[in-house]
Design an enzyme around this catalytic site. Structure first.
Site, PDB file in Angstrom:
ATOM      1  CB  SER A  95      -0.730  -0.039   1.142  1.00 18.11           C
ATOM      2  OG  SER A  95      -0.174   0.447   2.339  1.00 18.11           O
ATOM      3  CE  LYS A  96      -2.238   6.183  -2.988  1.00 16.49           C
ATOM      4  NZ  LYS A  96      -3.942   6.327  -2.517  1.00 16.49           N
ATOM      5  NE  ARG A  97       0.160   0.525   5.909  1.00 18.19           N
ATOM      6  CZ  ARG A  97       0.798  -0.622   6.160  1.00 18.19           C
ATOM      7  NH1 ARG A  97       1.888  -0.552   6.924  1.00 18.19           N
ATOM      8  NH2 ARG A  97       0.448  -1.797   5.723  1.00 18.19           N
ATOM      9  CG  HIS A  98       4.570  -1.040   2.272  1.00 19.24           C
ATOM     10  ND1 HIS A  98       2.923  -1.543   1.925  1.00 19.24           N
ATOM     11  CD2 HIS A  98       4.719  -1.499   3.327  1.00 19.24           C
ATOM     12  CE1 HIS A  98       2.691  -2.176   2.841  1.00 19.24           C
ATOM     13  NE2 HIS A  98       3.714  -2.349   3.767  1.00 19.24           N
TER      14      HIS A  98
END
Ligand code: GLU
Length: 499
Positions: free
Chosen positions: A258-261
């Site tokens: 996800s965008k967190r990564h």
């Protein structure tokens, strides 16, 4: 000899193309090209509320950029048009009627409130929700009467008892589901099949049948949809294709990527300066390997090597460092001229080069030469900006550490002045002439060459990091180099540095 395949990439145009989608598109493409089959692009736009033309254009443009050219699809046409799913409504309706007529589907009059109550009850009991089948065996006359009264209904597929299974031509092998766990699912939304909308598990099967698809390769988040699709194939008297479900892509913490990564949307990778060659190469390895340590592949080599048998069994972890590394390797493999062409939009966008700099104009060979010198220092196109900027913009300030650790060192001023004199007097302003002048000077001053070079580099570029000093000086030319040194010396004076 294996039979020709027909595969499809079937994105829903509801947002950005995610790297997971790109991998799916790529594997379909590779399978088709490797086996001399057809690669179909189908845009699944029946969800009218979420589908946008902008997203559709983005998908098409992204596939173009990646070089994954489809044989049949939007803008190209083909023998099994339409390739926009929304164009097949009449066929969906006919198939739904057929399922209904033949008893494979039935109208369900349950209201949203009734269904919500069922769902709530299941939640309360801690059970997975399955439709109760309340409308499954309604009396024929009652159905006729309610339809004649214009009562809204959804069309549900009548799931038979038993199990549904299929065998994947990969190490996944056989997959089986108990039909009881599926529940009679909706294939057409309320209020009726004359209004309402057909739903995914149904449309995808009808479309795949119509397009003679032989292999469905997609993410394994679709695995629980597959038994429903297989049942529809059977009910419509068609042979299901081979299904291949690709293991998920996870982030480094083994959670769904996800965008967190980091970047997940293809556009973002593009913005960051990835090449299509780099992304294609990395994504190919994210779920497949030839069983060797080999890392670098062109698209043509991937077509040669790709096979379903060598798909990985387990989820793939997206390794951003490796992705960058592979991009760097692909970048290195391009000629400098091509690297310059690809880097140009980034350089212009960042204002590192004059906005009017264009390939094949007067200033072009110089940029190519600069890019040549930068060699493999960069892994992403956007990273050229840092190295190129100083050749078009004299430093107006100096990097903080460069000030402290180089210009601020005792004796720096003298070394810079002597360096200036060497540049001013050098016999010819070429890399080699400058290098020998500086070697002589270093010997004379009894300092290492590095010590002599450092303040000069800062004076010329504003930073401690950059391409070789002599190359830099040569590319700047004597006049500009001397001016920059002058400027740096006044900066040192006014800040009391390097005495
Ligand atoms: N439109 C579906 C998606 O984007 C397609 C799934 C499939 O390949 O069947 O997830």
């Amino acid at each position: 000899m294996t039979s020709p395949v027909r595969v499809r990439f079937a994105p829903s145009p509801t947002g950005h193309l995610h790297v997971g989608h790109v991998r799916t598109a790529l594997y379909n493409f590779l399978l088709a090209r490797g086996r001399g089959g057809a690669y179909v692009l189908r845009i699944e736009d029946t969800d009218t509320e979420r589908s946008t033309t902008e997203s559709r254009r983005g998908i098409i443009e992204a596939l173009d950029w990646l070089g994954l050219e489809w044989d049949e699809g939007p803008e190209k046409g083909g023998p099994y048009a339409p390739y926009l799913q929304s164009g097949r409504y009449e066929e969906f309706r006919a198939a739904a009627r057929r399922l209904w007529d033949e008893g494979h589907a039935y109208p369900c009059f349950c209201t949203t409130e009734e269904l919500d109550a069922e769902r709530e009850e299941a939640r309360h009991e801690g059970e997975a929700y399955v439709y109760s089948g309340r409308c499954r065996d309604l009396d024929r006359d009652e159905v006729e009467r309610r339809l004649a009264d214009g009562e809204p209904y959804a069309l549900r597929f009548r799931v038979p008892p038993g199990r549904t299974s299929w065998v994947e031509p990969t190490s996944r092998g056989m997959v089986a589901f108990e039909n009881a766990g599926l529940g009679d699912f909706v294939i057409w939304r309320r209020p009726s099949i004359d209004g309402g909308h057909p739903l995914y598990n149904f449309t995808v099967a009808v479309d795949d049948i119509a397009m003679r698809i032989t292999h469905v390769l997609r993410g394994d988040d679709h695995i629980s949809n597959t038994p429903r699709q297989v049942l529809i194939y059977h009910a419509l008297g068609a042979e299901p294709p081979s299904f291949v479900h690709l293991p998920m892509i996870l982030g480094p913490d083994r959670q769904k990527l996800s965008k967190r990564h980091g970047a997940t949307a293809l556009d973002e990778f593009r913005r960051q300066g990835y090449l299509p060659e780099g992304l294609v190469n990395y994504l190919a390895l994210l779920g497949w390997s030839e069983g060797e340590d080999r890392e670098l592949y062109s698209l043509a080599e991937l077509i040669e090597s790709f096979s379903l048998e060598r798909l990985n069994k387990t989820a793939a972890v997206f390794d951003y460092d490796k992705c960058r590394h592979i991009n760097g390797e692909q970048l290195k493999a391009l000629p400098a001229e091509e690297r310059a062409r690809r880097a140009l939009p980034y350089l212009r966008g960042a204002g590192a080069v004059p906005a009017e700099l264009e390939p094949d104009t007067d200033g072009w060979p110089r940029l190519v030469e600069i890019i040549e010198q930068i060699a493999d220092r960069v892994k992403l196109l956007s990273e050229y900006t840092f190295y190129v900027r100083p050749f078009y913009h004299a430093p107006t300030e100096y990097e903080e550490k460069a000030v402290k650790k180089v210009l601020g060192k005792s004796g720096a001023r003298e070394r810079l002045e002597r360096g200036r004199a060497a540049l001013a007097e050098a016999d010819g302003f070429t890399h080699d002439a400058l290098e020998s002048a500086f070697r002589e000077l270093a010997a004379e001053l009894e300092v290492g060459l590095g010590k002599l070079i450092q303040p000069l580099r800062v004076a010329l570029t504003g930073d401690r990091v950059g391409i070789g000093l002599f190359e830099t000086a040569e590319l700047l030319g004597r006049e500009a180099a001397l001016e920059r040194i002058e400027h740096c010396l006044s900066f040192m004076d006014s800040h009391d540095l390097g005495a």
